[in-house]
Design an enzyme around this catalytic site. Structure first.
Site, short mmCIF file in Angstrom:
data_model
loop_
_atom_site.label_atom_id
_atom_site.label_comp_id
_atom_site.label_asym_id
_atom_site.label_seq_id
_atom_site.Cartn_x
_atom_site.Cartn_y
_atom_site.Cartn_z
N ASN A 187 0.81 -1.10 0.03
CA ASN A 187 0.12 -0.01 -0.34
C ASN A 187 0.92 1.07 0.33
O ASN A 187 2.34 1.10 0.69
CB ASN A 187 -0.32 0.25 1.25
CG ASN A 187 -1.95 1.05 1.36
OD1 ASN A 187 -2.19 1.48 -0.16
ND2 ASN A 187 -2.47 1.35 2.79
N ASN A 197 1.49 3.87 2.17
CA ASN A 197 1.51 4.23 3.09
C ASN A 197 3.53 3.29 3.40
O ASN A 197 3.88 3.34 4.47
CB ASN A 197 0.92 4.29 4.00
CG ASN A 197 0.46 3.14 4.95
OD1 ASN A 197 0.03 2.53 4.14
ND2 ASN A 197 -0.81 3.69 5.53
N LYS A 198 3.51 1.92 3.33
CA LYS A 198 4.64 1.08 3.61
C LYS A 198 5.78 1.05 3.38
O LYS A 198 6.16 2.33 2.65
CB LYS A 198 3.75 -0.52 3.04
CG LYS A 198 2.26 -0.58 3.82
CD LYS A 198 2.48 -1.29 5.06
CE LYS A 198 0.95 -1.07 5.65
NZ LYS A 198 -0.15 -2.00 5.37
N LEU A 199 6.71 0.44 3.40
CA LEU A 199 8.41 0.41 3.50
C LEU A 199 8.22 1.02 1.60
O LEU A 199 9.04 1.58 1.16
CB LEU A 199 8.96 -0.22 3.59
CG LEU A 199 10.59 0.27 3.51
CD1 LEU A 199 10.85 1.85 4.53
CD2 LEU A 199 11.70 -1.24 4.15
#
Ligand code: PLP
Length: 364
Positions: free
Chosen positions: A180, A182-184
């Site tokens: 997604n 907002n993930k790393l």
């Protein structure tokens, strides 16, 4: 103050290059070379036997449960403090979520509570490495062996985290990841399952492609799903993966900056690592016992510092009330915890300034 981001993605020339290459190839859908390349690179990075790319982290968790044959009458143990996407897939397959409180220091599922929750109907446990912080995997794997439980790691927030030198997601029967925004690393939206068992990986690959038996045209021997990742998403994923170490190192530096700047404030505790755990620090999070999270978040917003609340305990959701049990640690962390700006767009300097502002607000 210079703008500081909470969890925005970090996209640059490498990402553009891969995306243009993908568009030029005209393979933008579920056929194309980037998908298998992304799966192979991802598995190699983690030291996993095989990986299967899917549409989301939620789809990865759903496919792990489905492929393991978990369904009606089965119980699946989940932590009380997590994103709702850990729990919904348990309902998708018709099983019962059993909600267990978290450890007040690590914010992750408490192995003692986990063992106490096991019944004769328990089939699986989904440990969540919350905010990038690894669960106590030795204790969890030992309990799983003793009671013959499947382990599906929700590693959607913990890409890059280690337990005893091994990446989270590689301990259980399946490890589930999310890409997604907002993930790393991001593919816009997407997910991955990793497993140590190639046959299981093949089975998931088949299920996510409508369980189609390609050798017999449009023949589907069982119910399948359309959870395939697209080539365009995988192109973005490969570009992001090439920057994995750079992005992870940034997250770790922010964690050091926040700890150095705020660590001595009375009543303030950072989410802490378990013995053997090395957090990926996807989000740097803390809890201040002397102030409510709502008030602290509002005060920081006035200073231009974006934060986010910790997840609401899952048993607060109206459709999960029947599974609720008292989880005092999850509630306390929810009421007093916040997540700090951790976007890899932020420079160390702006992060330091934000940390100093947080210090001023807290010591007011
Ligand atoms: C992000 C996340 C998921 C689901 O990932 P999606 O790709 O958004 O479906 C699941 N569990 C946790 C804890 C997450 O943070």
């Amino acid at each position: 103050m210079e703008k500081i981001y909470l969890d925005a993605p970090n996209l640059g020339p490498v990402e553009k290059e891969y995306l243009v290459k993908c568009l030029n190839s005209n393979y933008v859908s579920t056929v194309g070379p980037f998908v298998p390349d992304f799966e192979e690179e991802f598995a190699r990075l983690l030291g996993a036997e095989a990986a299967v790319a899917v549409q989301s982290g939620t789809a990865a968790l759903h496919m792990a449960l489905h492929a393991l044959g978990i369904g009606p009458g089965d119980e699946v143990i989940v932590p009380s403090l997590t994103f709702i996407a850990t729990v919904n897939p348990v309902l998708y397959v018709g099983a019962r979520p059993v909600i267990v409180d978290v450890d007040p220091a690590t914010w992750n599922i408490d192995p003692v509570g986990l063992e106490q929750a096991v019944t004769e109907n328990t089939r699986a446990v989904i440990p969540v490495h919350l905010y990038g912080n690894p669960c106590q995997m030795d204790a969890i794997m030992e309990i799983a062996r003793r009671y013959n439980l499947y382990v599906i790691e929700d590693a959607t927030e913990s890409l890059g985290a280690l337990f005893n030198g091994h990446y989270t997601g590689t301990f259980g029967d399946f490890g589930c990841f999310s890409f997604n925004g907002n993930k790393l690393i991001t593919t816009g939206g997407g997910g991955m399952l990793v497993t140590g068992d190639r046959e299981r990986a093949q089975r998931v690959k088949f299920l996510v492609n409508q369980a189609r038996d390609a050798a017999r045209g449009y023949y589907h021997p069982e119910m399948g799903f359309n959870y395939r990742m697209t080539n365009i998403e995988a192109a973005l994923g490969l570009a992001q993966l090439s920057r994995f170490r750079e992005l992870l190192a940034r997250k770790k530096r922010y964690a050091v900056i926040y700890r150095e700047t705020l660590g001595d404030i009375p009543g303030l505790q950072f989410q802490s690592e378990c013995q053997g755990g090395e957090s990926a620090h996807w989000l740097s999070c803390l809890r201040v016992s002397t102030v409510k999270a709502v008030k602290l978040a509002a005060a920081l917003a006035e200073e231009g510092i974006p934060t986010r609340r910790v997840f609401m305990p899952v048993s607060d959701m109206p459709y999960l009330r029947e599974y609720a049990r008292p989880c005092p640690h999850a509630r306390d962390i929810y009421e007093h915890g916040i997540c700090l700006p951790s976007s890899t767009l932020n420079s160390d300097e702006v992060t330091k300034k934000a940390a100093l502002t947080i210090r001023r607000v807290l010591l007011g």
